[in-house]
Design a protein around this motif. Structure first.
Motif, PDB file in Angstrom:
ATOM      1  N   ARG A 166      52.779  47.077  44.610  1.00 52.49           N
ATOM      2  CA  ARG A 166      51.809  47.289  43.555  1.00 52.49           C
ATOM      3  C   ARG A 166      52.432  47.079  42.178  1.00 52.49           C
ATOM      4  O   ARG A 166      51.810  46.528  41.275  1.00 52.49           O
TER       5      ARG A 166
ATOM      6  N   GLU B 121      52.734  43.434  41.608  1.00 56.86           N
ATOM      7  CA  GLU B 121      51.435  42.880  41.247  1.00 56.86           C
ATOM      8  C   GLU B 121      51.096  43.153  39.782  1.00 56.86           C
ATOM      9  O   GLU B 121      50.576  42.283  39.071  1.00 56.86           O
ATOM     10  N   GLU B 122      51.395  44.366  39.331  1.00 58.74           N
ATOM     11  CA  GLU B 122      51.172  44.689  37.925  1.00 58.74           C
ATOM     12  C   GLU B 122      52.041  43.827  37.017  1.00 58.74           C
ATOM     13  O   GLU B 122      51.606  43.376  35.953  1.00 58.74           O
TER      14      GLU B 122
ATOM     15  N   LYS C 296      53.140  40.777  37.670  1.00 55.92           N
ATOM     16  CA  LYS C 296      52.588  39.428  37.642  1.00 55.92           C
ATOM     17  C   LYS C 296      51.336  39.366  36.775  1.00 55.92           C
ATOM     18  O   LYS C 296      51.107  38.378  36.070  1.00 55.92           O
ATOM     19  N   ARG C 297      50.526  40.411  36.813  1.00 56.90           N
ATOM     20  CA  ARG C 297      49.311  40.408  36.004  1.00 56.90           C
ATOM     21  C   ARG C 297      49.646  40.458  34.512  1.00 56.90           C
ATOM     22  O   ARG C 297      48.999  39.814  33.690  1.00 56.90           O
TER      23      ARG C 297
ATOM     24  N   GLY D 121      50.538  37.197  33.199  1.00 54.22           N
ATOM     25  CA  GLY D 121      49.465  36.216  33.168  1.00 54.22           C
ATOM     26  C   GLY D 121      49.415  35.316  34.371  1.00 54.22           C
ATOM     27  O   GLY D 121      48.958  34.172  34.265  1.00 54.22           O
ATOM     28  N   ASP D 122      49.852  35.798  35.507  1.00 49.41           N
ATOM     29  CA  ASP D 122      49.809  34.999  36.722  1.00 49.41           C
ATOM     30  C   ASP D 122      48.359  34.878  37.182  1.00 49.41           C
ATOM     31  O   ASP D 122      47.709  35.890  37.474  1.00 49.41           O
TER      32      ASP D 122
ATOM     33  N   SER E 289      47.183  33.859  39.965  1.00 47.99           N
ATOM     34  CA  SER E 289      46.994  34.127  41.390  1.00 47.99           C
ATOM     35  C   SER E 289      46.694  35.581  41.688  1.00 47.99           C
ATOM     36  O   SER E 289      46.306  35.923  42.799  1.00 47.99           O
ATOM     37  N   VAL E 290      46.856  36.465  40.686  1.00 42.90           N
ATOM     38  CA  VAL E 290      46.597  37.890  40.867  1.00 42.90           C
ATOM     39  C   VAL E 290      45.311  38.232  40.150  1.00 42.90           C
ATOM     40  O   VAL E 290      45.192  38.025  38.943  1.00 42.90           O
ATOM     41  N   SER E 291      44.357  38.744  40.867  1.00 41.36           N
ATOM     42  CA  SER E 291      43.064  39.102  40.278  1.00 41.36           C
ATOM     43  C   SER E 291      42.935  40.603  40.190  1.00 41.36           C
ATOM     44  O   SER E 291      43.530  41.346  40.955  1.00 41.36           O
ATOM     45  N   LYS E 292      42.109  41.033  39.247  1.00 42.78           N
ATOM     46  CA  LYS E 292      41.927  42.472  39.067  1.00 42.78           C
ATOM     47  C   LYS E 292      41.177  43.090  40.223  1.00 42.78           C
ATOM     48  O   LYS E 292      41.364  44.244  40.553  1.00 42.78           O
TER      49      LYS E 292
ATOM     50  N   SER F 204      43.573  44.110  43.026  1.00 34.56           N
ATOM     51  CA  SER F 204      44.474  45.228  42.747  1.00 34.56           C
ATOM     52  C   SER F 204      43.799  46.571  42.940  1.00 34.56           C
ATOM     53  O   SER F 204      44.461  47.582  43.023  1.00 34.56           O
TER      54      SER F 204
END
Length: 213
Positions: A135, A138-139, A141-142, A145-146, A148-151, A154
């Motif tokens: 997690r 993922e945060e 990467k978000r 500005g990646d 491939s990771v959507s809100k 998450s």
């Protein structure tokens, strides 16, 4: 080995397989899908419920095996005292072998149940740590500005599973503090309105003497 200890051994092997599947290197997407399935699947939830009940019986078997080991040790110590310190070797051949066999089986059952319970604690902690790490990745990467990771992703099962640890406790404390802050804001607004109302009532009384003078 009796049936219930054979089941304990099968449970231990199952825990070892699950532990290896958690620590084996995997691509980020595959491991995330696997952990999301574990945290959201109702079948896995039912399986976890029955496994918890099974661990209660394993704990009972562990306590019984510890008691048996203690009784065998007491029996050997009593035989040593009867034979004037000669020790367990003074027992008859068949009797000595029978006592040693009981000691071996009791110790084996104790170690089997003990390692099964200990590995269950390790699995729980390892799973929680892996979920928290994924997690946080993922945060990260978000924030970078990646695309491939959507809100939406998450907010899935990984966030719910990660709340089992320290981050979940901090979220609960933050929500409680926000509620307290909102209550304080309402109290402040009420006091401000009351102060303005009292100020409006006092102002005409103060202005009347000045006109008389």
């Amino acid at each position: 080995m009796t049936l219930y200890y054979s089941l304990v051994f099968a449970l231990l092997v199952f825990e070892m397989v699950v532990f290896m599947s958690l620590i084996i290197p995997m691509p980020y997407s595959i491991k995330r899908k696997l952990l999301t399935f574990i945290s959201e699947s109702p079948l896995v939830a039912k399986l976890q419920y029955w496994i918890k009940i099974t661990f209660v019986f394993v704990l009972v078997l562990f306590i019984d095996s510890v008691n048996r080991v203690y009784r065998v040790q007491v029996e050997l110590a009593a035989a040593s005292n009867v034979n004037n310190g000669v020790g367990a070797a003074a027992l008859g051949g068949s009797e000595r072998m029978e006592v040693q066999a009981r000691k071996f089986y009791s110790q084996r059952n104790m170690y089997l149940c003990g390692f099964t319970l200990f590995l269950s604690l390790i699995l729980n902690r390892t799973y929680t740590m892996i979920v928290d790490v994924l997690r946080l990745e993922e945060e990260n990467k978000r924030l970078k500005g990646d695309p491939s990771v959507s809100k939406g992703k998450s907010a899935g099962g990984l966030d719910n599973a990660g709340d089992m640890g320290e981050i979940g406790r901090l979220k609960n404390e933050l929500a409680a503090k926000e509620k307290d802050l909102q209550a304080m804001r309402k109290q402040t607004e009420g006091l401000s309105n009351e102060y303005n109302r009292l100020g409006d009532q006092v102002s005409p009384a103060d202005s009347t003497p000045k006109k008389d003078r």
